[in-house]
Design an enzyme around this catalytic site. Sequence first.
Site, PDB file in Angstrom:
ATOM      1  N   CYS A 114     -64.626 -60.741  35.126  1.00 16.28           N
ATOM      2  CA  CYS A 114     -63.842 -61.154  34.143  1.00 16.28           C
ATOM      3  C   CYS A 114     -63.855 -62.584  34.028  1.00 16.28           C
ATOM      4  O   CYS A 114     -63.548 -63.527  33.128  1.00 16.28           O
ATOM      5  CB  CYS A 114     -62.345 -60.804  34.493  1.00 16.28           C
ATOM      6  SG  CYS A 114     -62.074 -58.989  34.454  1.00 16.28           S
ATOM      7  N   HIS A 262     -58.344 -64.985  29.488  1.00 15.60           N
ATOM      8  CA  HIS A 262     -59.124 -63.757  29.539  1.00 15.60           C
ATOM      9  C   HIS A 262     -58.159 -62.706  29.360  1.00 15.60           C
ATOM     10  O   HIS A 262     -56.921 -62.481  29.592  1.00 15.60           O
ATOM     11  CB  HIS A 262     -59.515 -63.674  31.022  1.00 15.60           C
ATOM     12  CG  HIS A 262     -60.073 -62.031  31.446  1.00 15.60           C
ATOM     13  ND1 HIS A 262     -60.969 -61.419  30.459  1.00 15.60           N
ATOM     14  CD2 HIS A 262     -59.474 -61.357  32.323  1.00 15.60           C
ATOM     15  CE1 HIS A 262     -61.222 -60.211  30.900  1.00 15.60           C
ATOM     16  NE2 HIS A 262     -60.220 -60.206  31.983  1.00 15.60           N
ATOM     17  N   ASN A 292     -60.230 -54.948  27.059  1.00 16.12           N
ATOM     18  CA  ASN A 292     -60.666 -56.004  28.084  1.00 16.12           C
ATOM     19  C   ASN A 292     -62.196 -55.983  28.090  1.00 16.12           C
ATOM     20  O   ASN A 292     -62.687 -54.861  28.531  1.00 16.12           O
ATOM     21  CB  ASN A 292     -60.071 -55.589  29.280  1.00 16.12           C
ATOM     22  CG  ASN A 292     -60.537 -56.545  30.552  1.00 16.12           C
ATOM     23  OD1 ASN A 292     -61.580 -57.299  30.063  1.00 16.12           O
ATOM     24  ND2 ASN A 292     -59.953 -56.548  31.583  1.00 16.12           N
TER      25      ASN A 292
HETATM   26  O1  UT7 Z   1     -59.724 -57.962  33.800  1.00 12.63           O
HETATM   27  C1  UT7 Z   1     -59.609 -58.040  35.017  1.00 12.63           C
HETATM   28  C2  UT7 Z   1     -57.997 -58.194  35.645  1.00 12.63           C
HETATM   29  N1  UT7 Z   1     -57.427 -56.850  35.192  1.00 12.63           N
HETATM   30  C3  UT7 Z   1     -56.026 -56.940  35.000  1.00 12.63           C
HETATM   31  O2  UT7 Z   1     -55.490 -57.941  35.276  1.00 12.63           O
HETATM   32  C4  UT7 Z   1     -55.427 -55.587  35.074  1.00 12.63           C
HETATM   33  C5  UT7 Z   1     -54.125 -55.735  35.590  1.00 12.63           C
HETATM   34  N2  UT7 Z   1     -53.396 -54.455  35.969  1.00 12.63           N
HETATM   35  C6  UT7 Z   1     -52.812 -53.744  34.806  1.00 12.63           C
HETATM   36  O3  UT7 Z   1     -53.295 -54.297  33.425  1.00 12.63           O
HETATM   37  C7  UT7 Z   1     -51.918 -52.699  34.929  1.00 12.63           C
HETATM   38  O4  UT7 Z   1     -51.745 -52.330  36.232  1.00 12.63           O
HETATM   39  C8  UT7 Z   1     -52.545 -51.355  34.103  1.00 12.63           C
HETATM   40  C9  UT7 Z   1     -52.580 -51.420  32.769  1.00 12.63           C
HETATM   41  C10 UT7 Z   1     -53.981 -51.026  34.835  1.00 12.63           C
HETATM   42  C11 UT7 Z   1     -51.814 -50.074  34.505  1.00 12.63           C
HETATM   43  O5  UT7 Z   1     -50.478 -50.189  34.112  1.00 12.63           O
HETATM   44  P1  UT7 Z   1     -49.252 -49.916  35.345  1.00 12.63           P
HETATM   45  O6  UT7 Z   1     -47.946 -50.182  34.538  1.00 12.63           O
HETATM   46  O7  UT7 Z   1     -49.450 -50.822  36.513  1.00 12.63           O
HETATM   47  O8  UT7 Z   1     -49.436 -48.383  35.594  1.00 12.63           O
HETATM   48  P2  UT7 Z   1     -49.703 -47.623  37.001  1.00 12.63           P
HETATM   49  O9  UT7 Z   1     -51.167 -48.064  37.186  1.00 12.63           O
HETATM   50  O10 UT7 Z   1     -48.428 -48.008  38.046  1.00 12.63           O
HETATM   51  O11 UT7 Z   1     -49.434 -46.095  36.484  1.00 12.63           O
HETATM   52  C12 UT7 Z   1     -48.182 -45.564  35.907  1.00 12.63           C
HETATM   53  C13 UT7 Z   1     -48.120 -44.071  35.611  1.00 12.63           C
HETATM   54  C14 UT7 Z   1     -48.900 -43.235  36.809  1.00 12.63           C
HETATM   55  O12 UT7 Z   1     -48.131 -42.082  36.552  1.00 12.63           O
HETATM   56  P3  UT7 Z   1     -47.127 -41.721  37.770  1.00 12.63           P
HETATM   57  O13 UT7 Z   1     -47.945 -41.903  38.999  1.00 12.63           O
HETATM   58  O14 UT7 Z   1     -46.314 -42.587  37.771  1.00 12.63           O
HETATM   59  O15 UT7 Z   1     -46.821 -40.367  37.475  1.00 12.63           O
HETATM   60  C15 UT7 Z   1     -50.107 -43.245  36.297  1.00 12.63           C
HETATM   61  O16 UT7 Z   1     -51.001 -41.903  36.890  1.00 12.63           O
HETATM   62  O17 UT7 Z   1     -49.080 -44.384  34.555  1.00 12.63           O
HETATM   63  C16 UT7 Z   1     -50.161 -43.165  34.635  1.00 12.63           C
HETATM   64  N3  UT7 Z   1     -51.274 -43.673  33.886  1.00 12.63           N
HETATM   65  C17 UT7 Z   1     -51.326 -43.220  32.480  1.00 12.63           C
HETATM   66  N4  UT7 Z   1     -50.734 -42.570  31.682  1.00 12.63           N
HETATM   67  C18 UT7 Z   1     -51.221 -42.406  30.472  1.00 12.63           C
HETATM   68  C19 UT7 Z   1     -52.277 -44.471  34.375  1.00 12.63           C
HETATM   69  N5  UT7 Z   1     -53.308 -44.539  33.264  1.00 12.63           N
HETATM   70  C20 UT7 Z   1     -52.657 -43.761  32.139  1.00 12.63           C
HETATM   71  C21 UT7 Z   1     -52.877 -43.693  30.977  1.00 12.63           C
HETATM   72  N6  UT7 Z   1     -52.558 -42.899  30.056  1.00 12.63           N
HETATM   73  N7  UT7 Z   1     -54.284 -44.291  30.503  1.00 12.63           N
END
Ligand code: UT7
Length: 336
Positions: A114, A262, A292
């Site tokens: 990135c 980014h 992204n």
């Molecule tokens: O470009 C390089 C740098 N990248 C970044 O900076 C990305 C940084 N991270 C993020 O943007 C976020 O952490 C994400 C968008 C990747 C994820 O969002 P989050 O709010 O951190 O969600 P999470 O990973 O904590 O997941 C929350 C819940 C989980 O379910 P449980 O365990 O709470 O039941 C996941 O299994 O959401 C679930 N989940 C989804 N649900 C529906 C994960 N992906 C999905 C999905 N659709 N696509």
Amino acid sequence: MYNSKIIGLGHFVPENVVTNEELSKLMDTNDAWIQERTGIKERRWVKDSGDTTSSMGVKAAKVAIERAGIDKDDIDFIIFATLSPDMYFPGPGVQVQEALNIKTVGALDIRNQCSGFVYAISVADNFIKTGMYKNILVIGSELHSHGLDKTTRGRGVSVIFGDGAGAAILSREEDNTKGILSTHLHSQGEHAEELVLVAPGMGKRWVNDILADNDPNDESYFPHMNGQFVFKNAVVRFSEVIMEGLQKNNLKPENIDMLIPHQANLRISQFIQKKFQLSDDQVFNNIQKYGNTTAASIPIALTEAWEQGKIKSGDTVVLAAFGSGFTWGSVIIKWQ
Ligand code: UT7
């Protein structure tokens, strides 16, 4: 010593639009989750066009060269940033040299995910500063869609990434108060495996191991991201490296005319905007349309901001990136 300035910008995205709704037919996800957590409404994924990382980079480069008003043979050096090269080696820089039929100039590939475009701009800027080169073609391009796990298992990553390319021509500027004022690069390898694609890799897991195991549950050749950890580090590092760049040039956040972060997550951009008390006119986001696109995200966003007349002569433009490695960086520009 010279400065460098951006004299041409171009971008290319594949025609095929993939909405959140379409993804929900492939995996257990939904539009509300994706928009709420990331801001993404749709992304472009190559389908049937045969486009690759290098071919998209070439298309973006052609636009940038034309807008720069230079001949392709005026290009002294090529820098290509990507995490998704067409081939394991050689990298796509040489494919650009061949496809554009440029004379046998050097071609360098940058592997900083990135942050790739910011690293590439920094390298180009420094080659131009020393007088070694006059015009450098810098490309960021990614083809993610072929390598994502498009099942529910991979939903935490696959809904985020999109395909596309952006390019810039950097050229010598004699006036040291104009163009790229400074660049700032950082890394922290202790977190390398928090955002990673392990295999195939010579050190850990090569193709032989994957074939020998023949394991349907093998996730090593799909990207893995510890999302929350990456998010928490991203907001801190983005803020730090923007401030570092501003302070180096005796600037304050209110002096920013356009911040191009980014496009990792709209929530990250909004956090930075709020922290620096910037207005909507001072920050450009297009993650809603493209997801992204890692190394391509800044040059695509910079090109669109410029095309929309949002960057004018004399503006202070800030580029900032954070990603896998971890790596992060910023570029401070006085638009010429
Ligand atoms: O470009 C390089 C740098 N990248 C970044 O900076 C990305 C940084 N991270 C993020 O943007 C976020 O952490 C994400 C968008 C990747 C994820 O969002 P989050 O709010 O951190 O969600 P999470 O990973 O904590 O997941 C929350 C819940 C989980 O379910 P449980 O365990 O709470 O039941 C996941 O299994 O959401 C679930 N989940 C989804 N649900 C529906 C994960 N992906 C999905 C999905 N659709 N696509």
